[in-house]
Design a protein around this motif. Structure first.
Motif, PDB file in Angstrom:
ATOM      1  N   ILE A  48       9.577  -2.755  19.571  1.00  0.00           N
ATOM      2  CA  ILE A  48       9.640  -1.396  19.927  1.00  0.00           C
ATOM      3  C   ILE A  48       9.253  -0.262  18.818  1.00  0.00           C
ATOM      4  N   GLY A  49       8.992  -0.986  17.707  1.00  0.00           N
ATOM      5  CA  GLY A  49       8.340  -0.103  16.618  1.00  0.00           C
ATOM      6  C   GLY A  49       9.404   0.535  15.462  1.00  0.00           C
ATOM      7  N   LEU A  50      10.449   0.047  15.569  1.00  0.00           N
ATOM      8  CA  LEU A  50      11.317   0.128  14.472  1.00  0.00           C
ATOM      9  C   LEU A  50      10.999  -0.559  13.112  1.00  0.00           C
ATOM     10  N   ASN A  51      10.136  -1.353  13.056  1.00  0.00           N
ATOM     11  CA  ASN A  51       9.733  -2.076  12.189  1.00  0.00           C
ATOM     12  C   ASN A  51       8.295  -2.250  12.405  1.00  0.00           C
ATOM     13  N   ARG A  52       7.425  -2.008  11.142  1.00  0.00           N
ATOM     14  CA  ARG A  52       6.030  -1.979  11.154  1.00  0.00           C
ATOM     15  C   ARG A  52       5.488  -3.319  11.122  1.00  0.00           C
ATOM     16  N   ALA A  53       4.381  -3.684  12.031  1.00  0.00           N
ATOM     17  CA  ALA A  53       3.882  -5.037  11.876  1.00  0.00           C
ATOM     18  C   ALA A  53       2.998  -5.002  10.834  1.00  0.00           C
ATOM     19  N   THR A  54       3.038  -6.189  10.088  1.00  0.00           N
ATOM     20  CA  THR A  54       1.821  -6.450   8.887  1.00  0.00           C
ATOM     21  C   THR A  54       0.475  -6.879   9.328  1.00  0.00           C
ATOM     22  N   SER A  55       0.657  -7.452  10.430  1.00  0.00           N
ATOM     23  CA  SER A  55      -0.549  -7.836  11.135  1.00  0.00           C
ATOM     24  C   SER A  55      -0.355  -8.443  12.430  1.00  0.00           C
ATOM     25  N   GLY A  56      -1.478  -8.424  13.223  1.00  0.00           N
ATOM     26  CA  GLY A  56      -1.020  -9.008  14.792  1.00  0.00           C
ATOM     27  C   GLY A  56      -1.281  -7.728  15.924  1.00  0.00           C
ATOM     28  N   VAL A  57      -1.072  -7.986  16.892  1.00  0.00           N
ATOM     29  CA  VAL A  57      -1.461  -7.020  18.068  1.00  0.00           C
ATOM     30  C   VAL A  57      -0.174  -7.132  18.980  1.00  0.00           C
ATOM     31  N   ILE A  58       0.174  -6.028  19.467  1.00  0.00           N
ATOM     32  CA  ILE A  58       1.075  -5.944  20.700  1.00  0.00           C
ATOM     33  C   ILE A  58       0.600  -5.209  21.947  1.00  0.00           C
ATOM     34  N   HIS A  59       0.216  -5.942  23.041  1.00  0.00           N
ATOM     35  CA  HIS A  59      -0.280  -5.286  24.137  1.00  0.00           C
ATOM     36  C   HIS A  59       0.747  -5.166  25.132  1.00  0.00           C
ATOM     37  N   PHE A  60       0.944  -3.888  25.834  1.00  0.00           N
ATOM     38  CA  PHE A  60       1.855  -3.635  26.748  1.00  0.00           C
ATOM     39  C   PHE A  60       1.101  -2.831  27.943  1.00  0.00           C
ATOM     40  N   LYS A  61       1.213  -3.500  28.777  1.00  0.00           N
ATOM     41  CA  LYS A  61       0.557  -3.197  30.197  1.00  0.00           C
ATOM     42  C   LYS A  61      -1.047  -2.889  30.013  1.00  0.00           C
ATOM     43  N   GLY A  62      -1.493  -3.673  29.037  1.00  0.00           N
ATOM     44  CA  GLY A  62      -3.045  -3.701  28.807  1.00  0.00           C
ATOM     45  C   GLY A  62      -3.608  -2.544  27.729  1.00  0.00           C
ATOM     46  N   VAL A  63      -2.373  -2.090  27.057  1.00  0.00           N
ATOM     47  CA  VAL A  63      -2.798  -1.207  25.930  1.00  0.00           C
ATOM     48  C   VAL A  63      -2.157  -1.714  24.760  1.00  0.00           C
ATOM     49  N   ASN A  64      -2.902  -1.306  23.689  1.00  0.00           N
ATOM     50  CA  ASN A  64      -2.488  -1.793  22.272  1.00  0.00           C
ATOM     51  C   ASN A  64      -1.589  -0.839  21.815  1.00  0.00           C
ATOM     52  N   ILE A  65      -0.392  -1.383  21.718  1.00  0.00           N
ATOM     53  CA  ILE A  65       0.733  -0.220  21.247  1.00  0.00           C
ATOM     54  C   ILE A  65       1.121  -0.483  19.859  1.00  0.00           C
ATOM     55  N   SER A  66       0.416  -1.402  18.999  1.00  0.00           N
ATOM     56  CA  SER A  66       0.758  -1.776  17.815  1.00  0.00           C
ATOM     57  C   SER A  66       0.994  -0.535  16.823  1.00  0.00           C
ATOM     58  N   ALA A  67       0.030   0.528  17.130  1.00  0.00           N
ATOM     59  CA  ALA A  67       0.279   1.712  16.155  1.00  0.00           C
ATOM     60  C   ALA A  67       1.067   2.706  16.628  1.00  0.00           C
ATOM     61  N   MET A  68       1.290   2.570  17.696  1.00  0.00           N
ATOM     62  CA  MET A  68       2.471   3.674  18.376  1.00  0.00           C
ATOM     63  C   MET A  68       3.828   4.019  17.823  1.00  0.00           C
ATOM     64  N   LYS A  69       4.168   5.073  17.635  1.00  0.00           N
ATOM     65  CA  LYS A  69       5.462   5.255  17.171  1.00  0.00           C
ATOM     66  C   LYS A  69       6.465   4.965  18.328  1.00  0.00           C
ATOM     67  N   SER A  70       7.611   4.478  17.721  1.00  0.00           N
ATOM     68  CA  SER A  70       8.836   3.941  18.613  1.00  0.00           C
ATOM     69  C   SER A  70       9.077   4.769  19.597  1.00  0.00           C
ATOM     70  N   HIS A  71       9.330   6.248  19.764  1.00  0.00           N
ATOM     71  CA  HIS A  71       9.461   7.024  20.934  1.00  0.00           C
ATOM     72  C   HIS A  71       8.443   6.855  21.773  1.00  0.00           C
ATOM     73  N   ASP A  72       7.197   6.838  21.425  1.00  0.00           N
ATOM     74  CA  ASP A  72       6.141   6.707  22.504  1.00  0.00           C
ATOM     75  C   ASP A  72       6.099   5.388  23.207  1.00  0.00           C
ATOM     76  N   ARG A  73       6.445   4.310  22.368  1.00  0.00           N
ATOM     77  CA  ARG A  73       6.630   2.982  23.113  1.00  0.00           C
ATOM     78  C   ARG A  73       7.860   2.928  24.210  1.00  0.00           C
ATOM     79  N   ALA A  74       8.885   3.891  23.956  1.00  0.00           N
ATOM     80  CA  ALA A  74       9.866   3.791  24.653  1.00  0.00           C
ATOM     81  C   ALA A  74       9.406   4.689  26.021  1.00  0.00           C
ATOM     82  N   ARG A  75       8.521   5.815  25.711  1.00  0.00           N
ATOM     83  CA  ARG A  75       8.148   6.529  26.697  1.00  0.00           C
ATOM     84  C   ARG A  75       7.357   5.838  27.844  1.00  0.00           C
TER      85      ARG A  75
END
Ligand SMILES: Nc1ncnc2c1ncn2[C@@H]1O[C@H](COP(=O)(O)OP(=O)(O)O)[C@@H](O)[C@H]1O
Ligand SMILES: [Mg+2]
Length: 232
Positions: A48-75
């Protein structure tokens, strides 16, 4: 819906979550199980972005959200229910729901009436302060507060915590009903064996921050298969 590749995260120089690969398909209910301290909450907070990943990738609905802020991931459609439920005890039930309503701007919010239909106890208690609710009612409120933002993926961190067994069954039934009726995708972390068995369609086991096993529906029904990842 969610694909996580080689996700690593932690606190400062301490690595907690190591190289985690998981995927959750649209409409699935998936759990991650493991003992206290293995990194379940850290993993969910990284999603959800409350902790920053040191490496790796998170794809949600085909979009890389790894660098997104927490509230943008919620939105973008991810709902989050923190461990211990995270309700505001001094606010009423309805005021707590209002806090969740504005989170997801990308789709129209759910009417409170809809969540009150799933959880009629909350309707009865809508003017009551949340801190005076039972543990089970607080869990229902936390789930409802996430749902009014109309997420497509709901993340739950140990939803059974502080709840009586009979209410755990009730909450599990409601989550399954919401999943069936709306297609909501659910990823939850748990160590309560009853809830794991009742709710999971598929399951990953975590130990020392890594995924150490994958359980199918058949494995989940077998008490000993699950217990080995939970018992000390
Ligand atoms: N805010 C924090 N700062 C530093 N270390 C933490 C923090 N939160 C958790 N940890 C450590 O990370 C490890 C995993 O914790 P956690 O993710 O809460 O596990 P779980 O949810 O599986 O019980 C533990 O060793 C814990 O002490
Ligand atoms: Mg935890």
């Amino acid at each position: 819906m969610l694909t996580v590749e080689k996700l690593t995260s932690g606190y400062g120089k301490v690595t907690v979550v190591r190289n985690v690969d998981i995927h959750v398909g649209q409409g699935e209910i998936v759990s991650i199980i493991g003992r206290n301290g293995v990194g379940k909450s850290t993993f969910v907070k990284t999603l959800i972005g409350l902790n920053r990943a040191t490496s790796g990738v998170i794809h949600f609905k085909g979009v890389n959200i790894s660098a997104m802020k927490s509230h943008d991931r919620a939105r973008s459609g991810i709902g989050y229910v923190p461990q211990g439920h995270g309700i505001f005890p001094k606010l009423t039930v309805e005021e707590n729901l209002k806090m969740g309503r504005d989170i997801n701007k990308s789709s129209p919010n759910l009417d409170f009436g809809v969540v009150y239909d799933y959880f009629p106890r909350l309707r009865e208690r809508r003017l009551q302060r949340a801190g005076t609710l039972s543990g089970g009612e607080q869990a229902m409120l936390a789930i409802s507060r996430a749902l009014v933002g109309r997420p497509e993926l709901l993340l739950l961190d140990e939803p059974s915590e502080g709840i009586q067994p009979s209410i755990i069954v009730h909450i599990s039934d409601i989550l399954k009903r919401i999943n069936r009726e709306t297609g909501l995708t659910v990823l939850f972390v748990e160590q309560h064996i009853g809830l794991i068995q009742q709710l999971s369609g598929r399951c990953y086991a975590m130990d020392k921050g890594s995924i150490v096993g994958e359980l199918t529906e058949g494995d989940i029904a077998d008490y000993d298969s699950i217990k080995q990842y939970l018992a000390v």
